[in-house]
Write an enzyme that holds these catalytic residues in place. Structure first.
Site: not given
Length: 490
Positions: A252, A373
């Protein structure tokens, strides 16, 4: 799933085999064209790949009941590659149903918890999951892999070796993330701290990780040390191990100090090149959440909120980098749209996935996209919060979008649930955890989706198991044609 190729197909096909083959392909085509979404999954006892029910998940030694000592033949355990907007293994498509388990290395360090790694792989394999994403980093702090720049704890590295070895036994490929954007497990903040402590350098923020030469040198060395590591269990160098599906540059990544995205973009370009210079065979992905940025203003409304377009990431621009092989996207409607109704959140999931699949196929020139995810917390106590039942609806919605893409040979290559835990690890659960033996409905949904993808992944099984020659097929079919279309021509 049972290995299909146990010997070479015969050169000629009898008339009986010809009609049998045609009948089988017709049945398969009917199945593939049927809407496979799970909106009406019944609540009969969950059927696991290979015939086990949910009560046997914890004891199951391996998918299809195989002993964990049975290692897949080398010629059948190959590197995953890309062909257009699809993953392939050899000449067969590889659509992914997988999960996240960031903690594998940490639990593998301690002999008393090492068995949890094997346990979660057993349970994941039993419902047909084929890819696991996990951390290949722990920088500074407790049970650190990297105690200081390029100084490693060998016991922790051996724990990661064990993870890779066990994954191979259960036919599960790994996406290994190389660093965290967040402070958990060290992250970019730890690298900046090391540089500050060692050289007294004056940093303005943790985002200097992306531009400071000393810090980038630390990270490049870690990448080299990881990729050239020789696994102490298998004696295979990581960069040569087909168990690894891909390297993820960062979990991320964000660079909020530069909303233009220039600083992060330059880092991605530099690090993708660095990884490929050491390991040209494995795939590389960024690890991004999928937020649209300044390069695609028309797409900004697709973001879950205005702030998402100001964090220094840019889905389109980031994935045009040379050396990045597939796109990564995350899906968290519960945190991105806190307070919204379930209906609104599921509508967002559909539009979010459709936008990224379309861009992977079109604007990005045709590359796979993996939703690396996705999940929802069942512990959140707020309006619009999820419970186990509504979380299953989210999982069904994600799987349904992917099957729509798969049926037409689209770029939706798979999704990885955040996250799967074995029994006895509730202390680590952030609310997103699924313990498969205790979640019968969820396990059934995941198993069904795995079976549906297995039909597409066994394209060669349908065309070869009845005695045809793969050489004949390759003469008749254009290799550039999407696999699903080719299947319908078989």
């Amino acid at each position: 799933m049972e290995t299909v190729f146990k010997g070479r197909a015969r050169a000629r096909v009898s008339l009986i085999h010809f009609f049998v083959r045609r009948f089988a392909v017709a049945v398969a085509a009917i199945f593939l064209l049927t809407d496979g979404r799970h909106a009406h999954v019944d609540l009969a006892p969950v059927e696991i790949l290979g015939g086990a029910d949910v009560d046997t998940l914890a004891q199951r030694p391996n998918v299809n009941g195989a002993s964990s000592s049975e290692v897949i033949a080398d010629e059948q355990w190959r590197m995953v590659k890309t062909r257009g907007n699809q993953f392939v293994v050899g000449d067969r498509p590889f659509y992914v149903n997988g999960f996240n388990a960031y903690w594998l290395m940490i639990l593998a360090v301690d002999p008393s918890t090492r068995g949890k790694v094997t346990e979660v792989f057993q349970q994941a394999a039993a419902v047909g999951l084929t890819v696991c994403r996990t951390w290949a980093f722990n920088d500074g702090g407790w049970r650190a892999l990297q105690k200081s720049p390029s100084v490693y704890d060998e016991d922790v590295f051996k724990a990661l070796d064990f993870v890779a070895s066990e994954a191979r036994k259960y036919r599960i490929k790994l996406i290994l993330s190389l660093i965290n954007n967040w402070d958990g497990y060290g992250g970019k903040a730890q690298y900046v701290k090391w540089a500050r402590d060692d050289g007294g350098l004056n940093f303005t923020s943790d985002d200097d990780f992306f531009s400071d030469q000393t810090v980038k040198g630390y990270f490049k060395n870690h990448v080299k040390n990881m990729l050239t590591r020789v696994n102490t269990y298998t004696s295979v160098m990581y960069k040569d191990d087909p168990t690894i599906l891909a390297w993820e540059l960062m979990n991320e990544p964000r660079c909020t100090s530069d909303p233009t995205g220039n600083k992060l973009q330059e880092w991605i370009q530099e690090m993708a090149f660095h990884v490929k210079s050491i390991d040209p065979d494995h795939l590389v992905e960024v690890g991004a959440e999928g937020f649209y940025g300044p390069s695609s203003p028309a797409r900004l409304p697709a973001n879950p909120n205005t702030y998402a377009g100001q964090v220094g990431t840019d889905f389109i621009r980031n994935h045009r980098v040379l050396g990045v092989d597939f796109a990564s996207v995350h899906i968290y409607p519960d945190t991105w749209m806190s307070g919204a109704t379930l209906e609104a959140q599921l509508q967002f999931v559909a539009s979010w996935m459709e936008a990224h699949i379309a861009d992977a196929e079109g604007t990005l020139g045709g590359m796979p996209v993996v939703f690396t995810e996705f999940g929802a917390s069942t512990k959140a106590r707020k309006s619009g919060g999820f419970n186990a039942t509504t979380r299953d609806q989210l999982i069904q919605a994600v799987y349904g979008q992917l099957l729509d893409s798969t049926r037409r040979g689209g770029a939706g290559a798979g999704a990885l649930l955040w996250q799967v835990f074995p029994e006895g690890t509730d202390y680590m659960d952030d609310g997103y955890g699924v313990v498969l033996p205790r979640a019968a409905a969820t396990a059934r949904i995941m198993s069904t989706h795995s079976k549906e993808l297995a039909v597409f992944n066994s394209r060669c099984a349908w065309s070869c198991r009845w005695g045809c020659r793969r050489e004949q097929q390759s003469e008749d079919v254009d290799d550039d044609m999407p696999f699903v279309s080719r299947m319908n021509l078989a």
